[in-house]
Design a protein around this motif. Structure first.
Motif, PDB file in Angstrom:
ATOM      1  N   GLN A   1       3.089  -2.879  20.739  1.00  0.00           N
ATOM      2  CA  GLN A   1       4.369  -3.563  20.567  1.00  0.00           C
ATOM      3  C   GLN A   1       4.904  -3.377  19.156  1.00  0.00           C
ATOM      4  N   LEU A   2       6.216  -3.474  19.021  1.00  0.00           N
ATOM      5  CA  LEU A   2       6.905  -3.222  17.774  1.00  0.00           C
ATOM      6  C   LEU A   2       6.364  -4.118  16.659  1.00  0.00           C
ATOM      7  N   VAL A   3       6.117  -3.514  15.505  1.00  0.00           N
ATOM      8  CA  VAL A   3       5.737  -4.258  14.305  1.00  0.00           C
ATOM      9  C   VAL A   3       7.018  -4.663  13.589  1.00  0.00           C
ATOM     10  N   THR A   4       7.209  -5.954  13.380  1.00  0.00           N
ATOM     11  CA  THR A   4       8.463  -6.447  12.794  1.00  0.00           C
ATOM     12  C   THR A   4       8.260  -7.196  11.475  1.00  0.00           C
ATOM     13  N   ALA A   5       7.035  -7.647  11.173  1.00  0.00           N
ATOM     14  CA  ALA A   5       6.784  -8.404   9.944  1.00  0.00           C
ATOM     15  C   ALA A   5       6.971  -7.488   8.741  1.00  0.00           C
ATOM     16  N   PRO A   6       7.830  -7.828   7.791  1.00  0.00           N
ATOM     17  CA  PRO A   6       8.041  -6.969   6.616  1.00  0.00           C
ATOM     18  C   PRO A   6       6.749  -6.687   5.854  1.00  0.00           C
ATOM     19  N   GLU A   7       5.816  -7.652   5.856  1.00  0.00           N
ATOM     20  CA  GLU A   7       4.553  -7.470   5.140  1.00  0.00           C
ATOM     21  C   GLU A   7       3.718  -6.332   5.685  1.00  0.00           C
ATOM     22  N   LEU A   8       4.006  -5.907   6.931  1.00  0.00           N
ATOM     23  CA  LEU A   8       3.230  -4.860   7.576  1.00  0.00           C
ATOM     24  C   LEU A   8       3.974  -3.527   7.606  1.00  0.00           C
ATOM     25  N   LEU A   9       5.161  -3.475   7.002  1.00  0.00           N
ATOM     26  CA  LEU A   9       5.984  -2.264   7.078  1.00  0.00           C
ATOM     27  C   LEU A   9       6.198  -1.673   5.682  1.00  0.00           C
ATOM     28  N   SER A  10       6.268  -0.338   5.637  1.00  0.00           N
ATOM     29  CA  SER A  10       6.630   0.339   4.395  1.00  0.00           C
ATOM     30  C   SER A  10       8.152   0.417   4.297  1.00  0.00           C
TER      31      SER A  10
ATOM     32  N   ARG B   1       0.839  -1.198   0.000  1.00  0.00           N
ATOM     33  CA  ARG B   1       0.000   0.000   0.000  1.00  0.00           C
ATOM     34  C   ARG B   1       0.875   1.249   0.000  1.00  0.00           C
ATOM     35  N   VAL B   2       0.597   2.151  -0.923  1.00  0.00           N
ATOM     36  CA  VAL B   2       1.338   3.403  -1.011  1.00  0.00           C
ATOM     37  C   VAL B   2       0.345   4.551  -0.929  1.00  0.00           C
ATOM     38  N   PHE B   3       0.672   5.582  -0.136  1.00  0.00           N
ATOM     39  CA  PHE B   3      -0.158   6.776  -0.083  1.00  0.00           C
ATOM     40  C   PHE B   3       0.736   8.010  -0.086  1.00  0.00           C
TER      41      PHE B   3
ATOM     42  N   GLY C   1       5.779   5.965   5.941  1.00  0.00           N
ATOM     43  CA  GLY C   1       4.342   5.757   5.979  1.00  0.00           C
ATOM     44  C   GLY C   1       3.977   4.679   6.974  1.00  0.00           C
ATOM     45  N   GLY C   2       2.951   4.930   7.772  1.00  0.00           N
ATOM     46  CA  GLY C   2       2.517   3.955   8.770  1.00  0.00           C
ATOM     47  C   GLY C   2       1.061   4.160   9.135  1.00  0.00           C
ATOM     48  N   SER C   3       0.756   3.903  10.401  1.00  0.00           N
ATOM     49  CA  SER C   3      -0.624   3.909  10.881  1.00  0.00           C
ATOM     50  C   SER C   3      -0.676   4.602  12.243  1.00  0.00           C
ATOM     51  N   THR C   4      -1.852   4.624  12.837  1.00  0.00           N
ATOM     52  CA  THR C   4      -1.943   4.994  14.242  1.00  0.00           C
ATOM     53  C   THR C   4      -1.433   3.841  15.100  1.00  0.00           C
ATOM     54  N   THR C   5      -1.175   4.120  16.375  1.00  0.00           N
ATOM     55  CA  THR C   5      -0.590   3.119  17.265  1.00  0.00           C
ATOM     56  C   THR C   5      -1.494   2.914  18.476  1.00  0.00           C
ATOM     57  N   GLY C   6      -0.909   2.554  19.619  1.00  0.00           N
ATOM     58  CA  GLY C   6      -1.678   2.322  20.830  1.00  0.00           C
ATOM     59  C   GLY C   6      -1.904   0.845  21.080  1.00  0.00           C
ATOM     60  N   PRO C   7      -2.155   0.459  22.333  1.00  0.00           N
ATOM     61  CA  PRO C   7      -2.170  -0.954  22.720  1.00  0.00           C
ATOM     62  C   PRO C   7      -3.328  -1.780  22.187  1.00  0.00           C
TER      63      PRO C   7
ATOM     64  N   SER D   1      -4.324  -1.218  12.434  1.00  0.00           N
ATOM     65  CA  SER D   1      -4.995   0.073  12.359  1.00  0.00           C
ATOM     66  C   SER D   1      -5.288   0.391  10.896  1.00  0.00           C
ATOM     67  N   PRO D   2      -6.491   0.893  10.593  1.00  0.00           N
ATOM     68  CA  PRO D   2      -6.834   1.189   9.202  1.00  0.00           C
ATOM     69  C   PRO D   2      -6.397   2.563   8.718  1.00  0.00           C
ATOM     70  N   LEU D   3      -5.944   3.438   9.616  1.00  0.00           N
ATOM     71  CA  LEU D   3      -5.636   4.807   9.234  1.00  0.00           C
ATOM     72  C   LEU D   3      -4.226   4.932   8.665  1.00  0.00           C
ATOM     73  N   GLN D   4      -4.057   5.856   7.722  1.00  0.00           N
ATOM     74  CA  GLN D   4      -2.776   6.098   7.079  1.00  0.00           C
ATOM     75  C   GLN D   4      -2.152   7.362   7.663  1.00  0.00           C
ATOM     76  N   VAL D   5      -0.908   7.242   8.115  1.00  0.00           N
ATOM     77  CA  VAL D   5      -0.233   8.328   8.822  1.00  0.00           C
ATOM     78  C   VAL D   5       1.189   8.480   8.295  1.00  0.00           C
ATOM     79  N   THR D   6       1.604   9.710   8.035  1.00  0.00           N
ATOM     80  CA  THR D   6       3.009   9.994   7.753  1.00  0.00           C
ATOM     81  C   THR D   6       3.710  10.256   9.076  1.00  0.00           C
ATOM     82  N   TRP D   7       4.756   9.467   9.356  1.00  0.00           N
ATOM     83  CA  TRP D   7       5.487   9.573  10.612  1.00  0.00           C
ATOM     84  C   TRP D   7       6.816  10.290  10.413  1.00  0.00           C
ATOM     85  N   SER D   8       7.207  11.048  11.430  1.00  0.00           N
ATOM     86  CA  SER D   8       8.496  11.737  11.468  1.00  0.00           C
ATOM     87  C   SER D   8       9.069  11.520  12.861  1.00  0.00           C
ATOM     88  N   VAL D   9       9.982  10.542  12.980  1.00  0.00           N
ATOM     89  CA  VAL D   9      10.480  10.080  14.285  1.00  0.00           C
ATOM     90  C   VAL D   9      11.939  10.479  14.449  1.00  0.00           C
ATOM     91  N   ARG D  10      12.217  11.257  15.477  1.00  0.00           N
ATOM     92  CA  ARG D  10      13.589  11.688  15.745  1.00  0.00           C
ATOM     93  C   ARG D  10      14.366  10.546  16.398  1.00  0.00           C
TER      94      ARG D  10
END
Length: 262
Positions: free
Chosen positions: A250-259, A45-47, A196-202, A210-219
Motif C-alpha cells: 500500500q502507498l506510503v504517505t507519511a513524510p517521515e518515510l519518504l525522500s 537518510r540519503v544515499f 530514493g526509496g526501498s523495495t516494495t511488495g505486500p 524494507s531495509p534495502l536502498q533503491v533508486t526508483w525511476s517511475v514513468r
C-alpha cells in the motif's frame, strides 16, 4: 517489489523490528511506493543514486497487479490490502472487445486479465549478476553494499494485437557493454520521476519497513499492453521464473518515510 519480490523480499538482509499497530517504522531509509506527483518528504537518510540502467546489470523482471505507485496516469484507487493499489485512468473507457479474454480464463500468466492494471519492475544491480528469479538474483551474498535501481512502467492490459508487445521489453540474453539488458525499456509515457526509496511488495507497510536502498525511476503515464503477449511470456517460461502477477504494498504517505523528490 514481490516470488518478484516475494522471494525478492524474503532475503534476510536485516532483522525488522516489531512496531505497535499504527506506529511508523522510523529509523529506516526512505520507503516505496509513493504518489509520484507529491514531491515532499522528510526522511533524513540519503544515499548515492544508482547509475543509469544502461550501466548496470538487469537481474529481475516482475509485475504487480494493480499499480503500487500512484501517478498522473494511474490515480484510480483500487482498494486496500495486497490486492488494492491504483488503476489506470482509462480503465473504464475500454470497449467490450478490448475486455474480451482471448484465453477464456486460462491465460498463461495468472493474476492478470484484460482490463487490469499492472506495474512492471525491471530491477538492476551493481553486482556482477545474471538475470534470474527473485531478489537473490540481484543481491548475492558475495556482493557487499550493492546499488539497486528499478525502472517502472504501468500498463493497462487490453485484448488488442495493435497494443504494445511485452516481448519487446523482455530479456533475451542480450548484453550491452557487458551488462545484461532487456530488449528495450518503454518509451512515450513521460519523463520518469526519479527518487530514493526501498523495495516494495505486500510484506511491507508503514509499520514494517524494507531495509534495502533503491533508486526508483517511475514513468508517470500508463501504456496499453496486449494481454496475449503477457500470457505468452508466462506460458513459454522465462529466466525469471515468472508466471503470475504479484500483490502490492500500500502507498506510503507519511513524510517521515519518504525522500524529497528534486
Amino acid at each position: 517489489m514481490r516470488r518478484a519480490l516475494l522471494p525478492l523480499l524474503l532475503i534476510p538482509v536485516l532483522a525488522l523490528p516489531a512496531h505497535a499497530e499504527g506506529e511508523l517504522c522510523v529509523g529506516f531509509g526512505p520507503q516505496t511506493p509513493r504518489d509520484i506527483a507529491q514531491r515532499a518528504g522528510s526522511n533524513p537518510r540519503v544515499f548515492s543514486p544508482a547509475p543509469p540502467a544502461s550501466s548496470m546489470n538487469l537481474c529481475n523482471i516482475h509485475t504487480h497487479t494493480n499499480a503500487e505507485h500512484k501517478g498522473p496516469g494511474f490515480s484510480v484507487f483500487a482498494g486496500e490490502g495486497e490486492h488494492g493499489g491504483y488503476k489506470c485512468n482509462d480503465t473504464d473507457a475500454l470497449t467490450p472487445a478490448e475486455l474480451e479474454d482471448p484465453s477464456h480464463g486460462h491465460g498463461g500468466f495468472h493474476g492478470a486479465k484484460p482490463g487490469d492494471t499492472i506495474e512492471v519492475h525491471w530491477v538492476y544491480s551493481s553486482c556482477e549478476v545474471f538475470p534470474g528469479p527473485g531478489l537473490e538474483s540481484c543481491v548475492p551474498a558475495t556482493c557487499a553494499n550493492p546499488q539497486l535501481r528499478v525502472e517502472s512502467q504501468v500498463f493497462l492490459l487490453v485484448n488488442d494485437p495493435e497494443a504494445l508487445d511485452f516481448a519487446d521489453f523482455n530479456y533475451t540474453g542480450s548484453r550491452v557493454d557487458g551488462h545484461p539488458q532487456p530488449r528495450a525499456l518503454p518509451e512515450g509515457s513521460g519523463t520518469p520521476v526519479v527518487f530514493g526509496g526501498s523495495t516494495t511488495g505486500p510484506k511491507y507497510t508503514q509499520e514494517v519497513c524494507s531495509p534495502l536502498q533503491v533508486t526508483w525511476s517511475v514513468r508517470p503515464a500508463c501504456l496499453r499492453l496486449d494481454i496475449s503477449s503477457l500470457y505468452a511470456w508466462g506460458l513459454r517460461g522465462n529466466v525469471f521464473g515468472e508466471n503470475h502477477s504479484h500483490g502490492v504494498r500500500q502507498l506510503v504517505t507519511a513524510p517521515e518515510l519518504l525522500s524529497p523528490i528534486n
